[in-house]
Design an enzyme around this catalytic site. Sequence first.
Site, PDB file in Angstrom:
ATOM      1  N   ALA A  14     -70.229  -1.219 103.978  1.00  0.00           N
ATOM      2  CA  ALA A  14     -69.151  -0.076 103.319  1.00  0.00           C
ATOM      3  C   ALA A  14     -68.367  -0.415 102.295  1.00  0.00           C
ATOM      4  O   ALA A  14     -68.095   0.692 101.506  1.00  0.00           O
ATOM      5  CB  ALA A  14     -68.201   0.538 104.320  1.00  0.00           C
ATOM      6  N   ARG A  36     -66.047  -7.560  93.349  1.00  0.00           N
ATOM      7  CA  ARG A  36     -66.067  -8.786  92.538  1.00  0.00           C
ATOM      8  C   ARG A  36     -67.366  -8.462  91.884  1.00  0.00           C
ATOM      9  O   ARG A  36     -67.650  -9.413  90.612  1.00  0.00           O
ATOM     10  CB  ARG A  36     -65.990  -9.954  93.251  1.00  0.00           C
ATOM     11  CG  ARG A  36     -64.556 -10.222  93.860  1.00  0.00           C
ATOM     12  CD  ARG A  36     -64.591 -11.129  94.971  1.00  0.00           C
ATOM     13  NE  ARG A  36     -64.874 -10.824  96.392  1.00  0.00           N
ATOM     14  CZ  ARG A  36     -64.984 -11.210  97.435  1.00  0.00           C
ATOM     15  NH1 ARG A  36     -64.714 -12.490  97.489  1.00  0.00           N
ATOM     16  NH2 ARG A  36     -65.337 -10.681  98.537  1.00  0.00           N
ATOM     17  N   THR A  88     -63.348  -5.682 107.520  1.00  0.00           N
ATOM     18  CA  THR A  88     -64.646  -5.898 108.576  1.00  0.00           C
ATOM     19  C   THR A  88     -64.439  -5.598 109.960  1.00  0.00           C
ATOM     20  O   THR A  88     -65.325  -5.076 110.509  1.00  0.00           O
ATOM     21  CB  THR A  88     -65.300  -7.221 108.170  1.00  0.00           C
ATOM     22  OG1 THR A  88     -64.301  -8.396 108.464  1.00  0.00           O
ATOM     23  CG2 THR A  88     -65.740  -7.595 107.056  1.00  0.00           C
ATOM     24  N   GLY A 118     -64.859 -17.732 104.721  1.00  0.00           N
ATOM     25  CA  GLY A 118     -63.872 -18.163 105.889  1.00  0.00           C
ATOM     26  C   GLY A 118     -64.340 -19.704 106.502  1.00  0.00           C
ATOM     27  O   GLY A 118     -65.214 -19.660 106.583  1.00  0.00           O
ATOM     28  N   ASN A 136     -67.675 -19.665 107.621  1.00  0.00           N
ATOM     29  CA  ASN A 136     -68.510 -18.326 108.648  1.00  0.00           C
ATOM     30  C   ASN A 136     -69.432 -17.661 107.839  1.00  0.00           C
ATOM     31  O   ASN A 136     -69.108 -17.295 106.590  1.00  0.00           O
ATOM     32  CB  ASN A 136     -67.266 -17.409 109.039  1.00  0.00           C
ATOM     33  CG  ASN A 136     -67.582 -16.153 109.297  1.00  0.00           C
ATOM     34  OD1 ASN A 136     -68.745 -15.933 110.121  1.00  0.00           O
ATOM     35  ND2 ASN A 136     -66.672 -15.300 109.390  1.00  0.00           N
ATOM     36  N   ASN A 171    -102.796  13.588  72.466  1.00  0.00           N
ATOM     37  CA  ASN A 171    -102.625  14.417  73.462  1.00  0.00           C
ATOM     38  C   ASN A 171    -101.197  15.487  73.599  1.00  0.00           C
ATOM     39  O   ASN A 171    -101.234  16.101  74.496  1.00  0.00           O
ATOM     40  CB  ASN A 171    -102.725  13.535  74.831  1.00  0.00           C
ATOM     41  CG  ASN A 171    -101.336  12.473  74.556  1.00  0.00           C
ATOM     42  OD1 ASN A 171    -100.950  12.255  73.676  1.00  0.00           O
ATOM     43  ND2 ASN A 171    -100.722  12.118  75.846  1.00  0.00           N
ATOM     44  N   ARG A 231    -114.953  14.651  59.395  1.00  0.00           N
ATOM     45  CA  ARG A 231    -114.416  14.087  58.461  1.00  0.00           C
ATOM     46  C   ARG A 231    -114.805  14.599  56.973  1.00  0.00           C
ATOM     47  O   ARG A 231    -116.022  15.137  57.076  1.00  0.00           O
ATOM     48  CB  ARG A 231    -114.445  12.535  58.163  1.00  0.00           C
ATOM     49  CG  ARG A 231    -115.802  12.136  58.057  1.00  0.00           C
ATOM     50  CD  ARG A 231    -116.160  10.519  58.347  1.00  0.00           C
ATOM     51  NE  ARG A 231    -117.399  10.381  57.804  1.00  0.00           N
ATOM     52  CZ  ARG A 231    -117.986   9.145  58.488  1.00  0.00           C
ATOM     53  NH1 ARG A 231    -117.741   8.584  59.362  1.00  0.00           N
ATOM     54  NH2 ARG A 231    -119.132   9.022  57.902  1.00  0.00           N
TER      55      ARG A 231
HETATM   56  C1  UD1 Z   1     -66.616 -12.058 105.131  1.00  0.00           C
HETATM   57  C2  UD1 Z   1     -65.704 -12.819 106.316  1.00  0.00           C
HETATM   58  C3  UD1 Z   1     -65.756 -14.443 105.770  1.00  0.00           C
HETATM   59  C4  UD1 Z   1     -67.195 -14.765 105.860  1.00  0.00           C
HETATM   60  C5  UD1 Z   1     -67.960 -13.910 104.633  1.00  0.00           C
HETATM   61  C6  UD1 Z   1     -69.270 -14.636 104.734  1.00  0.00           C
HETATM   62  C7  UD1 Z   1     -64.156 -11.289 107.131  1.00  0.00           C
HETATM   63  C8  UD1 Z   1     -62.672 -10.963 107.253  1.00  0.00           C
HETATM   64  N1  UD1 Z   1     -64.396 -12.279 106.385  1.00  0.00           N
HETATM   65  O1  UD1 Z   1     -65.518 -12.554 103.941  1.00  0.00           O
HETATM   66  O2  UD1 Z   1     -65.130 -15.064 107.099  1.00  0.00           O
HETATM   67  O3  UD1 Z   1     -67.148 -16.186 105.464  1.00  0.00           O
HETATM   68  O4  UD1 Z   1     -67.729 -12.627 104.942  1.00  0.00           O
HETATM   69  O5  UD1 Z   1     -70.150 -14.037 103.712  1.00  0.00           O
HETATM   70  O6  UD1 Z   1     -64.853 -10.883 107.818  1.00  0.00           O
HETATM   71  N2  UD1 Z   1     -67.360  -4.181 104.554  1.00  0.00           N
HETATM   72  C9  UD1 Z   1     -67.422  -2.898 105.292  1.00  0.00           C
HETATM   73  N3  UD1 Z   1     -66.006  -2.534 105.443  1.00  0.00           N
HETATM   74  C10 UD1 Z   1     -64.884  -2.878 104.715  1.00  0.00           C
HETATM   75  C11 UD1 Z   1     -65.030  -4.266 104.370  1.00  0.00           C
HETATM   76  C12 UD1 Z   1     -66.110  -4.792 104.453  1.00  0.00           C
HETATM   77  O7  UD1 Z   1     -68.318  -2.539 105.544  1.00  0.00           O
HETATM   78  O8  UD1 Z   1     -63.957  -2.381 105.331  1.00  0.00           O
HETATM   79  C13 UD1 Z   1     -68.549  -4.857 104.255  1.00  0.00           C
HETATM   80  C14 UD1 Z   1     -69.051  -5.206 102.894  1.00  0.00           C
HETATM   81  O9  UD1 Z   1     -69.598  -4.227 102.336  1.00  0.00           O
HETATM   82  C15 UD1 Z   1     -69.881  -6.733 102.875  1.00  0.00           C
HETATM   83  C16 UD1 Z   1     -69.266  -7.180 104.292  1.00  0.00           C
HETATM   84  O10 UD1 Z   1     -68.620  -6.133 104.965  1.00  0.00           O
HETATM   85  O11 UD1 Z   1     -71.307  -6.035 103.146  1.00  0.00           O
HETATM   86  C17 UD1 Z   1     -68.361  -8.363 103.996  1.00  0.00           C
HETATM   87  O12 UD1 Z   1     -67.290  -7.872 103.196  1.00  0.00           O
HETATM   88  P1  UD1 Z   1     -66.643  -8.784 102.195  1.00  0.00           P
HETATM   89  O13 UD1 Z   1     -65.412  -8.147 101.655  1.00  0.00           O
HETATM   90  O14 UD1 Z   1     -67.646  -9.391 101.211  1.00  0.00           O
HETATM   91  O15 UD1 Z   1     -66.103  -9.999 102.980  1.00  0.00           O
HETATM   92  P2  UD1 Z   1     -66.008 -11.418 102.481  1.00  0.00           P
HETATM   93  O16 UD1 Z   1     -64.610 -11.805 101.688  1.00  0.00           O
HETATM   94  O17 UD1 Z   1     -67.205 -12.010 102.002  1.00  0.00           O
HETATM   95 CA    CA Z   2     -69.059 -11.339 101.214  1.00  0.00          CA
END
Ligand code: UD1
Ligand code: CA
Length: 455
Positions: free
Chosen positions: A9, A14, A79, A140, A170, A382, A436
């Site tokens: 979502a 970035r 998340t 994380g 993570n 064509n 021609r």
């Molecule tokens: C997240 C983890 C981090 C981990 C990393 C691995 C958390 C808080 N952190 O961080 O520990 O090391 O992934 O790649 O979970 N998303 C939603 N809804 C939201 C926010 C995000 O669906 O409200 C989706 C994003 O589209 C994405 C995924 O969740 O596909 C991860 O979100 P992102 O913001 O990239 O998390 P990271 O900061 O990478």
């Molecule tokens: Ca991510």
Amino acid sequence: MVAVAILAAGKGTRMKSGLPKVLHQLGGRSLVEWVIRSIEPLPISHTFVIVGYQAESVQIALQDYPHLTFVQQQQQLGTGHAVQQVMPYLEGFEGELLVLNGDVPLLRTETLEQLLETHRTESNQATLLTAQAPDPQGYGRVFCDSNNRLTQIIEHRDCTPAQRQNHRINAGVYCFSWPALAQALPRLTSANDQQEYYLTDVVNHLSPITALDVEDFHETLGINDRRQLAEAYEVLQTRIKDRWMMAGVTLIDPDSITLDDAVDLGADVVIEPQTHLRGRTAIGAGCRIGPNSLIENSQVGAGSTVLYSVLTDSQVGEQCRVGPFAHLRGEAQVGDRCRVGNFVEIKKSQVGDRSNVAHLSYLGDATLGQAVNVGAGTITANYDGVHKHPTVIGDGTKVGANSVLVAPLTVGSGVTIAAGSTITEDVPDGALALGRSRQVVKPDWTPRSIQPPTP
Ligand code: UD1
Ligand code: CA
């Protein structure tokens, strides 16, 4: 029973992009598609995709996967908040929920199988996939006690400098026992640097939890910016190329070649440097492709060569020679044993077996029979400025060099067209057509410019 929630979502700030992050392409598939494909072989009862930012475009991009349930996360509050959105769908569900980040594309199915197995054999409430990352920046960090029991996950930005020294990251890939997670999710708060509901905080409410280190940390690469996208592409390319080389394909200077995941290559194919095969491209056994060719969503039959050429959405038969410098596009179909040569463009046309279009030609909306010879510089006209019109050429016909075939036009079989003709009317089988003006020769003629001026 296993259900899956894929988090897709977020906007992906970035990436600095108009496109939602999970729709960025990696080797011919979007990031989220890679995640979906990684779970496909697993026995799964429901797959939820959490969508929010440009939800509609994400849904459209995934319409080839009819078994998905899209769940809206109206506001992207983190998340943890994302996973909360599946709660109404899983009331009374007793199985496991696999949670996958939509931006972690290189996971292998076997790794997910291992995660599930560990979860079950250790009777965990949660099991996390972790990796020892050489560069853990942005991930994380996972902290465990001496029994590998997970104690804490701290986001990079919330870590102290000392905590940042921990390289165990993570992966964003989790297996939860759903009844336990359903109890923990409502307890999340947003007391952190980003003021988001972090999924990672559920670990404070669950026990036991263990972490499973993946051997190849590349599997856990998360894509947050374009540098990471490029890094993942490199990893993917190595995987794809290794697979084909082990299957009997020669890659000359592999670093200069790119292959999409859906590409199919026959035995003894040789791919020369600077060649790029994209989409649903299939190359038959024994072909020699490149150097310097781009082939996209096209099929090339066994034993053909393609040299310095571009093919898009087209088919080439067996034992053909294409190029140097040919461009086939828009459903060009070339039969077996044909030659499509130097500086030739073919669009939406069929070329029968053993026909040659060897030099400097354009064929558009044309249908050529077998053993046709198209002379150098022949053009099918064509387009009348409004509509495209067809040209049909029968078997064995020879079109003289530098002819213009003005469509709509039907030229029969066994026809000869004189060089330099402009053909505007249909030609019956077996005829000679000249279009021609007759050559005029004026003997003993001196150009006016060099005649002495008249006094
Ligand atoms: C997240 C983890 C981090 C981990 C990393 C691995 C958390 C808080 N952190 O961080 O520990 O090391 O992934 O790649 O979970 N998303 C939603 N809804 C939201 C926010 C995000 O669906 O409200 C989706 C994003 O589209 C994405 C995924 O969740 O596909 C991860 O979100 P992102 O913001 O990239 O998390 P990271 O900061 O990478
Ligand atoms: Ca991510």
